[in-house]
Design a protein around this motif. Sequence first.
Motif, short mmCIF file in Angstrom:
data_model
loop_
_atom_site.label_atom_id
_atom_site.label_comp_id
_atom_site.label_asym_id
_atom_site.label_seq_id
_atom_site.Cartn_x
_atom_site.Cartn_y
_atom_site.Cartn_z
N ALA A 1 0.83 -1.21 0.00
CA ALA A 1 0.00 0.00 0.00
C ALA A 1 0.86 1.26 0.00
O ALA A 1 0.61 2.21 -0.77
CB ALA A 1 -0.93 -0.01 1.21
N PHE A 2 1.89 1.27 0.85
CA PHE A 2 2.77 2.44 0.89
C PHE A 2 3.53 2.61 -0.42
O PHE A 2 3.69 3.72 -0.93
CB PHE A 2 3.75 2.30 2.05
N GLY A 3 4.02 1.51 -0.99
CA GLY A 3 4.73 1.58 -2.26
C GLY A 3 3.83 2.04 -3.39
O GLY A 3 4.28 2.76 -4.30
N THR A 4 2.56 1.65 -3.36
CA THR A 4 1.64 2.10 -4.40
C THR A 4 1.44 3.60 -4.34
O THR A 4 1.48 4.29 -5.38
CB THR A 4 0.29 1.38 -4.23
N VAL A 5 1.24 4.13 -3.14
CA VAL A 5 1.07 5.58 -3.00
C VAL A 5 2.35 6.31 -3.38
O VAL A 5 2.32 7.35 -4.08
CB VAL A 5 0.64 5.92 -1.56
N ASN A 6 3.49 5.79 -2.96
CA ASN A 6 4.76 6.42 -3.29
C ASN A 6 5.05 6.35 -4.79
O ASN A 6 5.55 7.30 -5.39
CB ASN A 6 5.89 5.75 -2.52
N GLY A 7 4.72 5.22 -5.41
CA GLY A 7 4.91 5.11 -6.85
C GLY A 7 4.01 6.04 -7.63
O GLY A 7 4.42 6.60 -8.66
N LEU A 8 2.80 6.22 -7.17
CA LEU A 8 1.90 7.17 -7.84
C LEU A 8 2.43 8.58 -7.72
O LEU A 8 2.38 9.36 -8.70
CB LEU A 8 0.51 7.06 -7.22
N MET B 1 5.63 9.49 -7.32
CA MET B 1 6.82 9.61 -8.15
C MET B 1 6.45 9.62 -9.64
O MET B 1 7.05 10.37 -10.42
CB MET B 1 7.77 8.44 -7.84
N GLY B 2 5.46 8.80 -10.03
CA GLY B 2 5.06 8.78 -11.42
C GLY B 2 4.46 10.09 -11.88
O GLY B 2 4.77 10.58 -12.99
N LEU C 1 1.85 3.65 -14.27
CA LEU C 1 1.48 2.31 -13.83
C LEU C 1 2.73 1.47 -13.54
O LEU C 1 2.77 0.72 -12.55
CB LEU C 1 0.61 1.63 -14.88
N ASN C 2 3.74 1.60 -14.38
CA ASN C 2 4.99 0.87 -14.14
C ASN C 2 5.65 1.32 -12.84
O ASN C 2 6.18 0.50 -12.07
CB ASN C 2 5.94 1.06 -15.31
N MET C 3 5.62 2.61 -12.58
CA MET C 3 6.21 3.13 -11.35
C MET C 3 5.44 2.64 -10.13
O MET C 3 6.04 2.28 -9.10
CB MET C 3 6.23 4.65 -11.38
N THR D 1 3.57 -0.17 -9.82
CA THR D 1 3.80 -1.60 -9.58
C THR D 1 5.22 -1.87 -9.10
O THR D 1 5.44 -2.74 -8.24
CB THR D 1 3.54 -2.38 -10.87
N ARG D 2 6.20 -1.13 -9.63
CA ARG D 2 7.58 -1.34 -9.20
C ARG D 2 7.78 -0.95 -7.74
O ARG D 2 8.40 -1.69 -6.96
CB ARG D 2 8.52 -0.53 -10.10
N GLN D 3 7.26 0.21 -7.36
CA GLN D 3 7.42 0.65 -5.97
C GLN D 3 6.61 -0.22 -5.01
O GLN D 3 7.07 -0.54 -3.91
CB GLN D 3 6.97 2.12 -5.85
N GLY D 4 5.42 -0.62 -5.42
CA GLY D 4 4.61 -1.48 -4.55
C GLY D 4 5.27 -2.81 -4.28
O GLY D 4 5.32 -3.29 -3.14
N ALA D 5 5.81 -3.44 -5.33
CA ALA D 5 6.48 -4.72 -5.15
C ALA D 5 7.76 -4.57 -4.33
O ALA D 5 8.09 -5.44 -3.50
CB ALA D 5 6.79 -5.33 -6.51
N SER D 6 8.48 -3.48 -4.55
CA SER D 6 9.74 -3.28 -3.82
C SER D 6 9.49 -3.09 -2.32
O SER D 6 10.17 -3.72 -1.48
CB SER D 6 10.47 -2.06 -4.39
#
Length: 208
Positions: free
Chosen positions: A89-96, A98-99, A117-119, A121-126
């Motif tokens: 959840a935190f990575g998804t918000v952070n990726g959004l 940054m994207g 979308l790539n950003m 998914t990448r941040q969420g998985a990381s």
Amino acid sequence: MDNNAPGSGGARGGFGSLFGGGSPEYSHSELAGVPLTGMSPLSPYLNVDPRYLVQDNDEFILPTGANKTRGRFELAFFTIGGCCITGAAFGTVNGLRMGLKETRDMTWSKPRNVQILNMVTRQGASWANTLGSVALLYSAFGVAIEKARGAEDDVNTVAAGTLTGMLFKSTGGLRGVARGGLVGLAMSGAYALYNNWDHLMGSSTSHF
């Protein structure tokens, strides 16, 4: 029609006898003489003391020698899963964030949506992988220390947190190990202090 007439009572008794017998009727004077058990009257219909229907104890059965609280092994699954979901959840918000920041000069189009979308998914998985790994190490150390010591207390929590920080930052050399150990010690110590705050405050006020 008077319900207290003998005819009506006989009719009710006749219909009741067809289906297995009618229930006896009690007057107010008869019910007033029923003894009280606490504040609950004894049922004139079931003849059961209501005290036996009140469960003051726990309503579950534990095996012999089992604890009422879940151990570290049972809590490990909740800890790992919760950390993975929190990291995702935190990575998804952070990726959004940054994207949107990196593509702010682009117009709303399909390439921009794909990049965001790539950003995400990448941040969420990381982040999910990172927090899940930390939770796995912490749970493994906690279970191992508990089995080795044969006790469950805050010492296990602090030791598991310190070892987790040291191992997680072991790729950074001795300085990284020391830094990770201090961070783990501080976080686990703060958690142990939070769990025992009421006990500490109660014991401190009892001395005055």
